[in-house]
Design an enzyme around this catalytic site. Structure first.
Site, PDB file in Angstrom:
ATOM      1  N   GLY A  94       0.841  -1.206   0.000  1.00 45.88           N
ATOM      2  CA  GLY A  94       0.000   0.000   0.000  1.00 45.88           C
ATOM      3  C   GLY A  94       0.862   1.237   0.000  1.00 45.88           C
ATOM      4  O   GLY A  94       2.057   1.169  -0.299  1.00 45.88           O
ATOM      5  N   ASN A  95       0.279   2.362   0.298  1.00 48.23           N
ATOM      6  CA  ASN A  95       1.065   3.597   0.400  1.00 48.23           C
ATOM      7  C   ASN A  95       0.425   4.540   1.419  1.00 48.23           C
ATOM      8  O   ASN A  95      -0.622   4.236   1.975  1.00 48.23           O
ATOM      9  CB  ASN A  95       1.217   4.264  -0.978  1.00 48.23           C
ATOM     10  CG  ASN A  95      -0.111   4.683  -1.560  1.00 48.23           C
ATOM     11  OD1 ASN A  95      -0.742   5.589  -1.046  1.00 48.23           O
ATOM     12  ND2 ASN A  95      -0.550   4.007  -2.611  1.00 48.23           N
TER      13      ASN A  95
END
Ligand code: C5P
Length: 402
Positions: free
Chosen positions: A207-208
């Site tokens: 993810g980020n």
């Protein structure tokens, strides 16, 4: 005019509450049906009887909530209206709104409403300037509430500064402006927001750090201008904005599918931080550590580019396609290259270096890049960036030229 429009007016406990009586009178003169909700402290400044007499409606207050619950529940009260106006809004009620407290009728109504909220703060100038109040304000704005005032001038305590509630005439005009048909009425908008998650196995993902705050604020701002907005949101810890259809997705492919399913739209804004790669060897079962064995190899495959795909959709291309560029160096140069590469009309570029605090923070400093050139916008809250961008989009769509 506000003929037939229903306003829920929340009056909290500040000296400016006396001005709310004038606000009620003006709103009624404009044709609005005004229902009032008083906090316990507000009753120290204005009486329920005067509010009831001026509004022509039964007053809702904690002191008589037992009878009220019989006649009209707080959920109905907060949802069966066109707009919720908080005037005056004390520092205390603003803090409750920001944190989601629901310990009285007013805060509960504000937490449960799905209608646009207009806040008119009023407080001592030191309270207004306190970082806690300013952070609460940024939070409330980022969730889509509109704020009017406070104005500068003499305050009740004999001091002077910014803290006076906006005048009833200003508040009434803001309500009328917001309830009138907005410039984007009849137009459809699509906004992507937040990160995407690409599964490694059922419990792990790539993810980020995108919070979705900017994209969500923009969706709310476009809706306030009258657009029919679909927000396609990756996994975020934010509430769905009021007045917007929110579609929740997890992966880039799901986000693309949801975006294509909404076409045609007049404007598409890709504010999501989409993962560039997906895991091509994702495991259906949780990957196990092999004692003494090598770590697993994660194989990546490119994700579809939603912005580029929407920009090249032939006859189904939105009239205006806007991308975001999160860069950590040579922001404008990279963004210009991105504008050309993706085929979109505008790029909103921002610096996401950790020192700037854009990711997850409430403030943003952006550059708007188009064929016409580069505009440097001053650092302001994400809600203000959203408001300004929404108006630019309205100008471009209604003026005919991106
Ligand atoms: O290429 P980069 O990720 O830097 O581009 C950022 C812009 O492209 C953003 O507007 C983002 O929403 C969009 N994008 C997208 N699909 C991707 C990658 C980026 O829509 N797969």
């Amino acid at each position: 005019m506000l003929d037939g429009r229903r306003i829920l007016l929340v009056i909290s406990g500040g000296i400016a509450a006396y001005k709310s009586l004038e606000l009620i009178r003006r709103l009624r003169e404009s044709g609005a049906d005004v229902r009032c909700l008083l906090t316990r402290n507000a009753e120290n400044f204005v009486t329920p009887l005067s509010v009831q007499t001026l509004s022509g409606n039964r007053v809702h207050a904690d002191t008589f909530s037992l009878t009220d619950e019989h006649e009209i529940g707080h959920i109905t009260l907060a949802r069966d209206c066109d707009m919720v106006v908080v005037a005056p809004c004390t520092a205390n009620l603003l803090a409750k709104m920001a944190t989601g407290l629901a310990d009285d009728l007013a805060s509960t109504a504000l937490l449960v409403t799905d209608k646009p909220i207009l806040v008119a703060p009023a407080m001592n100038f030191r309270m207004w300037g306190h970082p806690a109040t300013q952070a609460n304000l940024a939070t409330v704005k980022a969730r889509g509430a509109a704020v009017i005032g406070p104005n500068a001038g003499p305050l009740a305590e004999g001091e002077s500064g910014v803290g006076r509630m906006a005048e009833p005439a200003e508040i009434a005009a803001a309500i009328e402006g917001r309830l009138a048909a907005g410039p984007l009425k009849g137009l459809r908008a699509l906004v992507t927001s937040g990160p995407t998650y690409e599964a490694i196995d059922p419990v792990r993902f790539i993810g980020n750090r995108s919070s979705g705050k900017q994209g969500h604020a923009l969706a709310a701002a476009l809706a306030r201008l009258g657009a029919e907005v679909t927000l396609i949101s990756g996994p975020v810890a934010l509430a769905d904005p009021a007045g917007v259809t929110t579609v929740h997705v997890e992966t880039a492919r799901e986000m693309l599918g949801a975006a294509l399913a909404r076409l045609p739209v007049d404007v598409a804004v890709c504010a999501a931080a989409v993962a560039d790669w997906t895991v091509s060897n994702a495991s259906k079962e949780k990957r196990k550590k092999q004692p003494g064995g090598p770590p697993p190899v994660i194989e990546l495959a490119p994700n579809p580019d939603i912005l580029a795909t929407l920009s090249e959709r032939g006859s189904a291309r939105p009239q205006l396609v806007v991308g975001f560029a999160a860069e950590t160096e040579t922001v404008v140069e990279h963004a210009k290259a991105k504008l050309a590469r993706k085929g979109c009309d505008w790029i909103v570029a921002n610096d996401v270096s950790p020192a700037v605090g854009t990711f997850g923070g409430d403030f943003n400093a952006v550059h708007l890049i188009s064929q016409a050139g580069v505009e440097d916008w001053p650092r302001c809250s994400k809600a203000d960036v959203a408001e300004r961008l929404a108006w630019r989009i309205a100008d471009a769509l209604t003026g005919g030229h991106p």
